[in-house]
Design a protein around this motif. Structure first.
Motif, mmCIF file in Angstrom:
data_model
loop_
_atom_site.group_PDB
_atom_site.id
_atom_site.type_symbol
_atom_site.label_atom_id
_atom_site.label_comp_id
_atom_site.label_asym_id
_atom_site.label_seq_id
_atom_site.Cartn_x
_atom_site.Cartn_y
_atom_site.Cartn_z
ATOM 1 N N LEU A 14 -3.545 -5.017 -5.152
ATOM 2 C CA LEU A 14 -3.878 -3.679 -4.669
ATOM 3 C C LEU A 14 -5.366 -3.380 -4.806
ATOM 4 C CD1 LEU A 14 -0.978 -1.460 -6.015
ATOM 5 C CD2 LEU A 14 -1.759 -1.592 -3.642
ATOM 6 N N ARG A 21 11.724 6.089 -14.263
ATOM 7 C CA ARG A 21 10.453 6.671 -14.659
ATOM 8 C C ARG A 21 9.461 6.509 -13.526
ATOM 9 N NH1 ARG A 21 7.505 4.745 -19.052
ATOM 10 N NH2 ARG A 21 8.318 2.709 -18.468
ATOM 11 N N ARG A 22 8.615 7.512 -13.379
ATOM 12 C CA ARG A 22 7.697 7.469 -12.258
ATOM 13 C C ARG A 22 6.437 6.676 -12.559
ATOM 14 N NH1 ARG A 22 9.007 7.681 -7.682
ATOM 15 N NH2 ARG A 22 6.974 8.399 -7.060
ATOM 16 N N GLN A 23 5.873 6.862 -13.742
ATOM 17 C CA GLN A 23 4.596 6.230 -13.996
ATOM 18 C C GLN A 23 4.634 5.384 -15.248
ATOM 19 O OE1 GLN A 23 2.032 9.642 -13.504
ATOM 20 N NE2 GLN A 23 2.661 9.490 -11.385
ATOM 21 N N ALA A 24 3.698 4.445 -15.301
ATOM 22 C CA ALA A 24 3.624 3.561 -16.467
ATOM 23 C C ALA A 24 3.201 4.366 -17.692
ATOM 24 C CB ALA A 24 2.614 2.464 -16.220
ATOM 25 N N LEU A 73 -7.113 -4.696 -1.716
ATOM 26 C CA LEU A 73 -6.337 -4.677 -0.470
ATOM 27 C C LEU A 73 -7.059 -4.007 0.696
ATOM 28 C CD1 LEU A 73 -3.683 -6.037 -0.160
ATOM 29 C CD2 LEU A 73 -2.512 -3.896 -0.573
ATOM 30 N N PHE A 128 4.085 5.794 -5.415
ATOM 31 C CA PHE A 128 4.215 5.826 -6.873
ATOM 32 C C PHE A 128 3.115 6.668 -7.510
ATOM 33 C CE2 PHE A 128 6.683 1.675 -6.779
ATOM 34 C CZ PHE A 128 7.859 2.264 -7.190
ATOM 35 N N ASN A 129 1.894 6.490 -7.057
ATOM 36 C CA ASN A 129 0.787 7.185 -7.698
ATOM 37 C C ASN A 129 -0.365 7.399 -6.704
ATOM 38 O OD1 ASN A 129 -1.265 8.123 -9.348
ATOM 39 N ND2 ASN A 129 -0.623 6.866 -11.077
ATOM 40 N N ARG A 158 3.945 1.585 -1.070
ATOM 41 C CA ARG A 158 4.610 1.781 -2.360
ATOM 42 C C ARG A 158 3.632 2.348 -3.383
ATOM 43 N NH1 ARG A 158 7.087 -3.369 -4.469
ATOM 44 N NH2 ARG A 158 5.635 -4.427 -3.073
ATOM 45 N N ALA A 159 2.399 1.809 -3.382
ATOM 46 C CA ALA A 159 1.401 2.300 -4.336
ATOM 47 C C ALA A 159 1.120 3.779 -4.081
ATOM 48 C CB ALA A 159 0.117 1.483 -4.226
ATOM 49 N N LEU A 191 -2.315 2.067 -14.202
ATOM 50 C CA LEU A 191 -1.540 0.984 -13.575
ATOM 51 C C LEU A 191 -0.301 1.576 -12.922
ATOM 52 C CD1 LEU A 191 -1.765 -1.656 -16.397
ATOM 53 C CD2 LEU A 191 -3.087 -1.529 -14.285
ATOM 54 N N ILE A 192 0.239 0.864 -11.941
ATOM 55 C CA ILE A 192 1.497 1.302 -11.341
ATOM 56 C C ILE A 192 2.581 0.458 -11.991
ATOM 57 C CG2 ILE A 192 2.775 1.617 -9.197
ATOM 58 C CD1 ILE A 192 0.051 2.080 -7.864
ATOM 59 N N GLY A 193 3.232 1.063 -12.983
ATOM 60 C CA GLY A 193 4.110 0.327 -13.882
ATOM 61 C C GLY A 193 5.283 -0.342 -13.201
ATOM 62 N N GLU A 194 5.745 0.228 -12.075
ATOM 63 C CA GLU A 194 6.898 -0.326 -11.369
ATOM 64 C C GLU A 194 6.540 -1.578 -10.592
ATOM 65 O OE1 GLU A 194 5.829 2.765 -11.168
ATOM 66 O OE2 GLU A 194 7.464 4.227 -11.293
ATOM 67 N N LEU A 195 5.252 -1.742 -10.294
ATOM 68 C CA LEU A 195 4.835 -2.915 -9.518
ATOM 69 C C LEU A 195 4.497 -4.063 -10.470
ATOM 70 C CD1 LEU A 195 2.555 -1.253 -6.807
ATOM 71 C CD2 LEU A 195 5.003 -1.698 -6.733
ATOM 72 N N ARG A 229 0.836 -1.211 0.000
ATOM 73 C CA ARG A 229 0.000 0.000 0.000
ATOM 74 C C ARG A 229 0.865 1.254 0.000
ATOM 75 N NH1 ARG A 229 -2.912 -2.240 4.528
ATOM 76 N NH2 ARG A 229 -4.680 -3.388 3.707
ATOM 77 N N GLU A 234 -2.950 9.328 -6.593
ATOM 78 C CA GLU A 234 -4.335 9.411 -7.062
ATOM 79 C C GLU A 234 -4.904 8.024 -7.350
ATOM 80 O OE1 GLU A 234 -5.790 12.624 -9.675
ATOM 81 O OE2 GLU A 234 -6.370 11.002 -11.031
ATOM 82 N N VAL A 235 -4.129 7.214 -8.069
ATOM 83 C CA VAL A 235 -4.588 5.860 -8.357
ATOM 84 C C VAL A 235 -4.759 5.078 -7.054
ATOM 85 C CG1 VAL A 235 -3.869 3.654 -9.347
ATOM 86 C CG2 VAL A 235 -3.752 5.729 -10.716
#
Lengths: 292, 235
Positions: free
Chosen positions: B99, A289-292, B102, A174-175, A170-171, B87-91, A168, A177-178
């Motif tokens: 997630l 890179r930060r986001q996909a 969760l 990373f982002n 890490r999410a 999507l969270i590309g790093e994960l 959680r 809002e998402v």
């Protein structure tokens, strides 16, 4: 050769302490996108709390645990009370706030605990070990320092990689809002992140203070060195921060040993300036890179 | 199931949405069409709680969502497939999927929901441990939908899932949405620019223009009415 060995061991030991500060800075950076300039001062403050506990007749280990716990609480309170209200504003606001907190803590500490330089105890001997007739250049406390930092790093890896709450966090980093759209309470994750970072700062304070003594600004240099290590590692990468901090520890130890200890701090700043000029993304920034 | 009534959003002095009302029944798909800037994304973001409504309400099963935080709204049974997939590309694929659910307390069912997504979208199962960023566009869309399903939502919001997808893949994903709505009794709100594919699966269709609902018709009729299609959808 003997000098080189001594300097190498002390460089690595100090480097591990800088690494823990660097990790704390990286953790805050990834979650909040700011550098917490009060990270060192918070560790100074919790070390004073430890000294207070010890001076009242309790054991070092109880003081150790209390210092770590109060770091966790201090970090969480700072996030909730100070950072939260300016969070939606430009990052510069949080940066200025952290500078204000640094000044506040360094002013508050002498008022509460006295301003004179104090010695801070180490739980194990700081005299270098001898095996038979062979002189080693490492003391039991050095081993404890390196071991404690490695243990904390291992715990952090497990926490972030293997637990739901780590996922959680890490999410949320990373982002955000998402993360909120996935039902994650991002605010709580930030509070926890600041708490954990301050716990790391508290550990750094406990480990470095026996060598550098305890006074209100004793962590300033440690912060600069940890910061330089984190920058060297690219600020995004925890592994990079650790490697960067070890490099800083070693370089500073050689500078201090071969060129004169008065040059050590200057050496730290020179590396910082050089890295920022030549490779501001850090030595270990492989496509962060930060986001996909 | 999902009821939107008189929803109005103002940014500064500009009206981004005016009095938008519609509802999506359990087990059905409603599509919202319209040009860029018509207010489609504002509509989903307002339902999600990311944008504050100036007036009006959004309800799910009678419970009011308006005024709540995005995380609270998700916890009330709204699943999101955000614009650009989110999507969270790093994960890894597995981490992204986990997630989704969760926040739920039932750990056993959390795991079951993730396993169900792997059954629904087998390509994801083969890529469990890869970073989400390494997936193809179609797989990323499956992952985004799967992640929303992992929270066992009752309402599913999709913001332009067709973006960047090949026609064949898009058709498969649209068919998957039809069966999901039917089998899981989901209320699906499908925001689309690609009107043709959205109309082929939706029950009801709305057309937004400058923030207002200008057409509200059964999708089949809109698809068959050449004049309406020309006027509002440009095909």
């Amino acid at each position: 050769m003997r000098t080189f060995l001594i300097l190498t061991v002390s460089g690595i030991t100090n480097g591990f302490v800088y690494a823990i500060v660097a990790l704390a800075l990286v953790m805050i950076w990834r979650a909040t996108r700011v550098i917490n300039y009060a990270q060192g001062a918070m560790g100074m403050f919790t070390t004073y709390i430890a000294l207070y506990v010890i001076s009242h007749g309790f054991t070092y280990w109880l003081a150790f645990v209390i210092a770590l716990g109060s770091g966790l609480v201090l970090g969480a309170v700072v996030e909730r009370v100070l950072v939260r209200p300016v969070e939606a504003r430009p990052p510069l606001n949080v940066v200025i706030l952290s500078l204000g907190l640094l000044i506040l803590l360094e002013a508050l500490a002498p008022m509460l605990f006295g301003g004179q330089i104090r010695s801070f105890p180490a739980p194990l001997s700081r005299v270098d070990l001898k095996v038979g007739s062979t002189q080693l250049y490492i003391s039991p406390f050095d081993i404890f320092t390196v071991g404690a930092v490695l243990a904390v790093m291992a715990l952090l890896v497990v926490f972030f990689q293997r637990t739901d709450i780590g996922l959680r966090m890490r999410a949320a980093a990373f982002n955000p809002e998402v993360a909120r759209l996935l039902g994650i309470r991002v605010g709580r994750m930030l509070t926890l992140g600041w708490g954990l970072a301050a716990l790391l700062g508290a550990l750094a304070g406990l480990l470095i203070s026996p060598a550098i003594f305890l006074y209100p600004t004793n962590m300033d240099e440690v912060l600069v060195f940890g910061f330089t290590g984190a920058i060297l590692g690219g600020l995004e990468s925890p592994a990079g921060a650790v490697v960067g901090a070890l490099v800083i520890g070693l370089v500073l130890s050689y500078v201090g040993g071969y060129l004169g200890s008065e040059l050590e701090t200057m050496g730290g700043f020179l590396i910082l300036i050089a890295v920022l000029m030549v490779r501001p993304q850090g030595l270990f920034a492989f496509g962060s890179r930060r986001q996909a | 199931m999902l009821e939107v009534s008189e929803l109005t959003v103002r940014y500064g002095g500009v009206r981004a949405l005016s009095d938008v009302s519609f509802s999506v029944a359990e087990g059905s798909i409603t599509t919202v069409l319209g040009a860029n800037g018509a207010g489609k994304t504002t509509l989903v973001r307002t339902i999600s709680g990311l944008v504050k409504a100036t007036r009006g309400s959004v309800r799910v099963d009678g419970a009011t969502l308006t005024g709540r935080s995005p995380e609270a709204i998700t916890r009330m049974g709204v699943g999101h497939v955000p614009e650009g997939r989110g999507l969270i590309g790093e994960l890894t694929v597995d981490e992204n999927l986990r997630l989704g659910g969760l926040w739920r307390r039932d750990v056993t069912d959390r795991r079951r929901a993730v396993d169900e997504v792997y059954e629904l979208f087998p390509p994801l199962a083969a890529r469990r441990t890869l970073p989400a960023a390494s997936l193809s566009g179609g797989e990323q869309q499956m992952l985004s939908i799967g992640r929303a399903l992992a929270s066992r939502p009752r309402v599913l919001l999709l913001d332009e899932p067709s973006l960047g997808l090949a026609a064949v893949i898009l058709a498969q994903i649209m068919q998957r949405l039809v069966s999901l709505a039917a089998e899981r009794r989901l209320a699906i709100l499908l925001i689309e620019q690609n009107a043709r594919s959205a109309l082929s699966v939706a029950g009801e269709a709305l057309v937004l223009s400058l923030g207002s609902v200008v057409v509200r018709e059964p999708a089949e009729r809109l698809a068959g009415d050449e004049a309406l299609r020309h006027a509002y959808l440009g095909f």
